[in-house]
Write a protein that holds these residues in place. Structure first.
Motif, mmCIF file in Angstrom:
data_model
loop_
_atom_site.group_PDB
_atom_site.id
_atom_site.type_symbol
_atom_site.label_atom_id
_atom_site.label_comp_id
_atom_site.label_asym_id
_atom_site.label_seq_id
_atom_site.Cartn_x
_atom_site.Cartn_y
_atom_site.Cartn_z
ATOM 1 N N ALA A 44 36.898 33.384 48.890
ATOM 2 C CA ALA A 44 36.426 32.440 48.208
ATOM 3 C C ALA A 44 35.981 32.823 46.876
ATOM 4 O O ALA A 44 36.125 32.100 45.584
ATOM 5 C CB ALA A 44 34.990 32.009 49.077
ATOM 6 N N ASP A 45 35.619 34.117 46.611
ATOM 7 C CA ASP A 45 34.984 34.580 45.389
ATOM 8 C C ASP A 45 36.047 34.872 44.126
ATOM 9 O O ASP A 45 35.747 34.970 43.115
ATOM 10 C CB ASP A 45 34.215 36.067 45.618
ATOM 11 C CG ASP A 45 32.768 35.537 46.201
ATOM 12 O OD1 ASP A 45 32.481 34.389 46.256
ATOM 13 O OD2 ASP A 45 32.162 36.754 46.552
ATOM 14 N N CYS A 46 37.376 35.025 44.704
ATOM 15 C CA CYS A 46 38.384 35.312 43.588
ATOM 16 C C CYS A 46 38.951 34.256 42.745
ATOM 17 O O CYS A 46 38.828 33.452 43.166
ATOM 18 C CB CYS A 46 39.470 36.199 44.115
ATOM 19 S SG CYS A 46 40.439 35.435 45.300
ATOM 20 N N ASP A 47 39.189 34.409 41.384
ATOM 21 C CA ASP A 47 39.771 33.572 40.710
ATOM 22 C C ASP A 47 41.523 33.738 40.441
ATOM 23 O O ASP A 47 42.314 33.091 39.885
ATOM 24 C CB ASP A 47 39.407 33.026 39.496
ATOM 25 C CG ASP A 47 38.988 34.234 38.634
ATOM 26 O OD1 ASP A 47 39.424 35.140 38.719
ATOM 27 O OD2 ASP A 47 38.068 33.880 37.698
ATOM 28 N N ASP A 90 34.965 35.742 54.785
ATOM 29 C CA ASP A 90 35.665 34.799 54.006
ATOM 30 C C ASP A 90 35.272 34.612 52.307
ATOM 31 O O ASP A 90 36.063 34.353 51.657
ATOM 32 C CB ASP A 90 35.261 33.583 54.566
ATOM 33 C CG ASP A 90 36.030 33.050 55.763
ATOM 34 O OD1 ASP A 90 37.337 33.857 56.097
ATOM 35 O OD2 ASP A 90 35.713 32.142 56.717
ATOM 36 N N GLN A 91 34.027 35.399 52.324
ATOM 37 C CA GLN A 91 33.756 35.458 51.069
ATOM 38 C C GLN A 91 34.606 36.104 49.868
ATOM 39 O O GLN A 91 34.883 35.657 48.540
ATOM 40 C CB GLN A 91 32.229 36.434 50.860
ATOM 41 C CG GLN A 91 31.376 35.980 50.026
ATOM 42 C CD GLN A 91 31.003 34.657 49.841
ATOM 43 O OE1 GLN A 91 30.831 34.105 50.931
ATOM 44 N NE2 GLN A 91 30.963 34.057 48.756
ATOM 45 N N VAL A 92 35.327 37.192 50.461
ATOM 46 C CA VAL A 92 36.361 37.945 49.634
ATOM 47 C C VAL A 92 37.169 36.828 49.142
ATOM 48 O O VAL A 92 37.968 36.711 48.086
ATOM 49 C CB VAL A 92 37.364 38.571 50.418
ATOM 50 C CG1 VAL A 92 38.307 39.520 49.936
ATOM 51 C CG2 VAL A 92 36.168 39.579 51.348
ATOM 52 N N ARG A 142 39.308 28.048 51.068
ATOM 53 C CA ARG A 142 39.280 27.396 49.519
ATOM 54 C C ARG A 142 39.499 25.509 49.502
ATOM 55 O O ARG A 142 39.713 25.133 48.460
ATOM 56 C CB ARG A 142 40.189 27.891 48.429
ATOM 57 C CG ARG A 142 39.911 29.276 48.447
ATOM 58 C CD ARG A 142 40.976 29.991 47.683
ATOM 59 N NE ARG A 142 40.870 29.897 46.277
ATOM 60 C CZ ARG A 142 40.124 30.484 45.300
ATOM 61 N NH1 ARG A 142 39.560 31.665 45.671
ATOM 62 N NH2 ARG A 142 40.243 30.193 43.977
ATOM 63 N N GLU A 163 36.397 41.834 38.358
ATOM 64 C CA GLU A 163 35.625 41.565 39.632
ATOM 65 C C GLU A 163 36.096 40.314 40.292
ATOM 66 O O GLU A 163 35.591 40.190 41.557
ATOM 67 C CB GLU A 163 34.091 41.881 39.594
ATOM 68 C CG GLU A 163 33.341 41.131 38.271
ATOM 69 C CD GLU A 163 33.761 41.695 36.817
ATOM 70 O OE1 GLU A 163 33.711 40.913 36.109
ATOM 71 O OE2 GLU A 163 34.053 43.029 36.750
ATOM 72 N N LYS A 164 36.629 39.401 39.480
ATOM 73 C CA LYS A 164 36.962 38.168 40.216
ATOM 74 C C LYS A 164 38.480 38.242 40.798
ATOM 75 O O LYS A 164 39.261 37.168 40.791
ATOM 76 C CB LYS A 164 36.880 36.769 39.238
ATOM 77 C CG LYS A 164 35.633 36.733 38.584
ATOM 78 C CD LYS A 164 34.497 36.107 39.575
ATOM 79 C CE LYS A 164 34.600 34.575 39.718
ATOM 80 N NZ LYS A 164 33.698 34.067 40.950
ATOM 81 N N LYS A 213 38.061 43.785 44.077
ATOM 82 C CA LYS A 213 37.839 44.184 45.686
ATOM 83 C C LYS A 213 39.407 44.271 46.147
ATOM 84 O O LYS A 213 40.117 43.623 45.741
ATOM 85 C CB LYS A 213 37.349 42.763 46.434
ATOM 86 C CG LYS A 213 36.031 42.633 46.291
ATOM 87 C CD LYS A 213 35.331 43.582 47.346
ATOM 88 C CE LYS A 213 33.734 43.583 47.086
ATOM 89 N NZ LYS A 213 33.153 44.471 46.132
#
Ligand code: M6R
Length: 364
Positions: free
Chosen positions: A46-49, A42-44, A178, A95-96, A124
């Motif tokens: 959550a981490d992006c903008d 799930d981190q993938v 999210r 990276e975001k 990613k």
């Protein structure tokens, strides 16, 4: 091998309910999307903008639907990029950014190059791929496999269908992660997604009227596909399918753009395939259809079941059984695929192997 069907394309169109089922159900736990078995944390999500979708051809058009679904749902920017352009541009990817690469074969060279560039920029990469162990699958950070089974016909049908369902599942999981979906909302969304399977089956039961419409198209030199919003995204794929296997010049336009030039091309009996399944813009699309109708267009109209059809607005009308507009693409895609299929077949063309095309494009 064709299971009694005259062409692989028709066989593969008929395999879509199973392909959808095989792609969706292994990703459901207690009625909610869950990608633990795919190894996608799930981190993938959550981490992006921002999300950048990269693909070619039909896969890129699946991405257009993905954007139209995800952007309003997730409230983050989602871009759709043609891989062969993206790789030579200076894409704003970092990276975001979550880069979603879509490919049936997993070997398309431009898509692979775009994947490599994205990784160099620190993004990613999650790929949506059909062929197990393909190069794109191997080089991605995460893989969401579509389970369409082998697709032999050059014209992509069932792979598109499962690419869509994958993007819907990814969108749903992301919305949960999210905080944009409660579990209840996500479960309702999944129910709608599952109901796309009987909706697709329903279209397959009523093929003969689509063949009649193809009879008109098969005599045409040009055809236009129009729609707004999600309907425009579906139209792009419908037009690619028609030109690819029937060699009829076909273009898709956002319906509101017609009056900015294209309407000059409409003559007596020019076929216009109008897709109007989205309630909030239905009236606007209908008024665009009136404009082409007034110039003599032969209109094939696709709406939701129960939509109010103004008198004399079209020559042929198809209805799709959907309650939530966002899911109209599944049955609409089948109508557009069959229109292209029958048109090509009626013209006596090589449906499965159209001229100048290869199934897997490994040249730049
Ligand atoms: O294998 P891929 O999904 O990467 O292929 C992308 C396109 O070459 C492909 O979708 C092509 O547009 C199809 N022939 C369309 O039916």
């Amino acid at each position: 091998k064709k299971n009694g069907y005259p062409h692989y394309m028709l066989k593969e169109i008929h395999e879509q309910p199973d392909a959808l089922h095989n792609t969706i159900t292994p990703r459901l736990r207690d009625g909610l999307p869950d990608f633990s078995d795919d190894g996608i944390p799930d981190q993938v999500f959550a981490d992006c903008d921002q999300i950048a979708i990269v693909a070619c051809g039909t896969a890129m058009y699946a991405g257009m639907v993905g954007k139209a679904l995800m952007e309003p749902l997730l409230k983050i920017p989602v871009s759709v990029n043609i891989a062969s352009e993206y790789r030579y541009e200076s894409p704003l990817v970092d990276e975001k950014t979550l880069v979603i690469v879509i490919s049936q074969s997993g070997e398309t060279i431009d898509t692979l190059a775009a994947l490599r560039l994205s990784k160099e920029r620190g993004a990613k990469v999650l790929s949506v791929v059909n062929v197990k162990g393909s190069t794109i699958a191997r080089e991605s950070d995460y893989v969401f496999y579509t389970h369409a089974g082998p697709e032999i016909a050059v014209a992509s049908t069932k792979a598109y269908m499962v690419q869509l369902s994958s993007l819907y599942l990814i969108g749903c999981r992301m919305a949960m992660v999210r905080g944009k979906f409660t579990e209840q909302e996500a479960a309702a969304f999944v129910d709608q997604l599952l109901s796309s399977i009987p909706a697709v089956e329903k279209i397959l039961e009523h093929k003969s009227r689509i063949k009649t419409a193809a009879g008109v198209l098969s005599k045409a030199k040009d055809a236009f596909f129009v729609g707004r919003g999600l309907d425009y995204a579906f139209s792009l794929e419908g037009s690619l399918k028609l030109k690819e296997i029937s060699y009829i010049h076909a273009e898709a336009y956002a319906a509101g753009e017609l009056k900015h030039g294209t309407i000059a091309l409409i003559e007596e009996n020019t076929p216009v395939i109008a897709v109007a399944t989205q309630d909030h813009i239905y009236g606007k699309t209908i008024s665009n259809i009136r404009e082409v109708r007034a110039r003599g267009a032969f209109v094939i109209l696709i709406t939701k079941k129960g939509a109010e059809i103004p008198e004399g607005i079209c020559d042929i009308h198809f209805e799709v059984p959907v309650s939530d507009d966002r899911f109209a693409v599944f049955p609409v895609a089948v109508i557009l695929q069959l229109l292209a299929y029958y048109t090509s077949d009626l013209k006596g063309l090589n449906v499965d192997k159209p001229r100048n095309l290869a199934k897997s494009v490994t040249v730049e």
